[in-house]
Design an enzyme around this catalytic site. Structure first.
Site, PDB file in Angstrom:
ATOM      1  N   ARG A  25       0.555  -1.087   0.109  1.00 19.62           N
ATOM      2  CA  ARG A  25       0.177  -0.177   0.065  1.00 19.62           C
ATOM      3  C   ARG A  25       0.780   1.500   0.062  1.00 19.62           C
ATOM      4  O   ARG A  25       0.053   2.334  -0.478  1.00 19.62           O
ATOM      5  CB  ARG A  25      -0.707  -0.426   1.431  1.00 19.62           C
ATOM      6  CG  ARG A  25      -1.896  -0.700   0.992  1.00 19.62           C
ATOM      7  CD  ARG A  25      -2.919  -1.446   1.960  1.00 19.62           C
ATOM      8  NE  ARG A  25      -3.825  -2.447   2.198  1.00 19.62           N
ATOM      9  CZ  ARG A  25      -4.109  -3.552   1.851  1.00 19.62           C
ATOM     10  NH1 ARG A  25      -2.703  -3.657   1.864  1.00 19.62           N
ATOM     11  NH2 ARG A  25      -4.720  -4.014   1.177  1.00 19.62           N
ATOM     12  N   GLY A  90      -1.011 -11.477  -6.073  1.00 21.37           N
ATOM     13  CA  GLY A  90      -2.391 -10.864  -6.225  1.00 21.37           C
ATOM     14  C   GLY A  90      -2.849  -9.610  -6.305  1.00 21.37           C
ATOM     15  O   GLY A  90      -3.749  -9.015  -6.667  1.00 21.37           O
ATOM     16  N   ARG A 119      -6.157 -17.325 -10.799  1.00 21.95           N
ATOM     17  CA  ARG A 119      -6.692 -15.985  -9.473  1.00 21.95           C
ATOM     18  C   ARG A 119      -7.679 -15.063 -10.181  1.00 21.95           C
ATOM     19  O   ARG A 119      -7.656 -14.101 -11.285  1.00 21.95           O
ATOM     20  CB  ARG A 119      -6.340 -15.534  -8.685  1.00 21.95           C
ATOM     21  CG  ARG A 119      -5.206 -16.515  -7.721  1.00 21.95           C
ATOM     22  CD  ARG A 119      -3.891 -15.988  -7.368  1.00 21.95           C
ATOM     23  NE  ARG A 119      -4.733 -14.771  -6.050  1.00 21.95           N
ATOM     24  CZ  ARG A 119      -3.823 -14.569  -4.595  1.00 21.95           C
ATOM     25  NH1 ARG A 119      -2.971 -14.683  -4.367  1.00 21.95           N
ATOM     26  NH2 ARG A 119      -4.725 -14.012  -3.445  1.00 21.95           N
ATOM     27  N   SER A 165     -13.542 -10.650  -2.332  1.00 21.89           N
ATOM     28  CA  SER A 165     -11.898  -9.919  -2.318  1.00 21.89           C
ATOM     29  C   SER A 165     -12.004  -8.934  -1.662  1.00 21.89           C
ATOM     30  O   SER A 165     -12.747  -8.107  -2.040  1.00 21.89           O
ATOM     31  CB  SER A 165     -11.049 -10.438  -3.497  1.00 21.89           C
ATOM     32  OG  SER A 165      -9.320 -10.283  -2.976  1.00 21.89           O
ATOM     33  N   ASP A 308      -5.612 -15.774   5.426  1.00 26.53           N
ATOM     34  CA  ASP A 308      -5.035 -15.805   5.169  1.00 26.53           C
ATOM     35  C   ASP A 308      -3.888 -16.750   6.636  1.00 26.53           C
ATOM     36  O   ASP A 308      -3.217 -17.578   6.669  1.00 26.53           O
ATOM     37  CB  ASP A 308      -3.754 -14.877   5.245  1.00 26.53           C
ATOM     38  CG  ASP A 308      -4.037 -14.200   3.966  1.00 26.53           C
ATOM     39  OD1 ASP A 308      -4.218 -14.811   2.751  1.00 26.53           O
ATOM     40  OD2 ASP A 308      -2.861 -13.256   3.906  1.00 26.53           O
TER      41      ASP A 308
END
Length: 430
Positions: A25, A90, A119, A165, A308
């Protein structure tokens, strides 16, 4: 490469590696700013280096200086000279698919390895098209390779499902900071992995920008100047989770430093899980100490916001003597592997009763796992690391394939385990 893990008790002090999520980020936001940004203590792993490379291809100037990255984003994004290879990341695929829409001309092509090309990115492409961006999956499957045309006028309203997601929301918010017009993103259904969006919003604020919101159901963004920032990447709870599990499973004591509890991190939930399974956890200002200890417990665990943690939670449950139901994690099927199916299958090789549900796993713990077998990580870094720490607590140890996959998020994983007493060797034998 194959990791050969012998039964071991771990004990000692470690520093958590830098956060992968915050590195992604901070680099993306620095790319959106024409001012200088300094990112201190970044994670330099296979995934985050893919993000750095993608930024450079869009015109950012990046310099590595000691333990810092210094970035200056372009006044105008540049159409890349070549295909953007996101490797196994991803996060990079989704964020930079959106950022590629900000190029003034040309077509940007993004793709990655075999796993990435399976994906999903279809919902993001649909939303981008609704906001005026011409983009598509070359195979029409909603997966990479993806093509994005530059020079489109971006703005308006889009509705996107929240159950697949949170990275789609992050990508749309970041792109919208430099869109042509205001953007409204409406989330349909309950958003998964909310703390990751919270992390994005916190980083946006640090760059002097504002995002309007109604909880996690609606976001609106006006085009605005993104300021440069001086940001120190915190330690990563996603990676520290494996050291927490190692202490828990081996009845060891491990102190993990470099953890900032003031920034949102979904996987800090591992501390509550370790306590629920019987360990004692002491949280300090910038450190966590885990005193491993197991007890029988039967419980339901929702991992909606921290998918995760599925592999590491599953191996902790396998060494428990109760029944653990892991739920609300169907989106983990869309990660580097189908983590629900892969974890269940490998646990069954170890004699653990693990059954799949539509949105998770039910595990009947064995208490003590015999081991002495080879486990397939399916090329998934989090499966490899989870089964490696499980191997420490088995009677006969384990062999785990795919040791090279740890470089995706935690390049020093095996070295750190060895520092606290784990007996692990590598071999090319299968």
């Amino acid at each position: 490469m194959m990791a050969v893990v012998k039964p071991s008790v771990v004990s000692g002090v470690l520093a958590a590696p830098p956060s992968k999520s915050y590195t992604h980020r901070s680099v993306a936001l620095a790319t959106l700013s024409a001012e200088k940004s300094t990112i201190r203590n970044p994670l330099l792993s296979r995934d985050t280096l893919a993000t750095v490379h993608a930024s450079e291809m869009l015109g950012a100037e990046v310099q590595k200086a000691g333990d810092r990255l210094v970035l200056v984003g372009p006044e105008k994004m540049r159409c890349p000279d070549d295909v953007v290879n996101v490797e196994n990341s991803g996060t990079t695929l989704r964020i930079y698919t959106a950022l590629s829409a900000l190029t003034p001309t040309g077509y940007t092509v993004l793709t990655g390895d075999d796993s990435i090309r399976r994906r999903p990115v279809g919902p993001l492409l649909k939303s981008l098209n609704e906001l005026g961006v011409e983009c598509w999956s070359t195979r029409g499957t909603g997966t990479a390779p993806v093509v994005v045309r530059g020079g489109c006028r971006i703005g308006g309203r889009t509705v996107i499902k929240g159950g697949e997601s949170s990275q789609y929301i992050t990508a749309l918010i970041l792109m919208s900071l430099r869109a042509s017009d205001a953007v409204e993103v409406v989330v349909e259904g309950e958003l998964v992995s909310k703390p990751y969006v919270e992390a994005t919003l916190r980083m946006v604020e640090l760059c002097g920008c504002r995002v309007g919101r109604e909880g996690f159901s609606r976001f609106w963004v006006e085009p605005q100047k993104v300021g440069g920032t001086d940001f120190t990447v915190p330690g990563d709870y996603s990676s520290a989770a494996f050291m927490v599990a190692a202490a828990h499973l081996t009845d060891g004591t491990v102190k993990i430093q470099n953890l900032d509890n003031t920034l949102p991190q979904a996987d800090a939930y591992i501390l509550k899980l370790a306590e629920a399974f019987g360990s004692k956890v002491l949280v300090e200002d910038r450190a966590v100490t885990v005193h491993g200890g197991r007890r029988e417990v039967s419980m339901e665990v929702s991992l909606r916001d921290c998918p995760d943690l599925l592999p590491v939670t599953a191996v902790m449950a396998a060494c428990n003597t109760g029944r653990v139901v892991i739920k609300d994690v169907a989106h983990a099927r869309l990660k580097e592997s189908d983590r629900v199916s892969s974890v269940a299958g490998e646990l069954r090789k170890l004699g653990v009763r693990a059954s799949e549900t539509e949105d998770g796993l039910t595990i009947e713990g064995k208490g003590m796992v015999e081991g002495g077998v080879t486990v397939d990580s399916h090329g998934d870094h989090r499966l490899f690391m989870a089964f490696t720490v499980l191997g420490l607590a088995t009677r006969k140890g384990l062999k785990i394939s795919g040791a090279e996959s740890a470089d995706v998020s935690y390049p020093g994983f095996l070295d750190d385990l060895r520092k606290i007493g784990a007996e692990i060797t590598l071999t090319s034998e299968q």
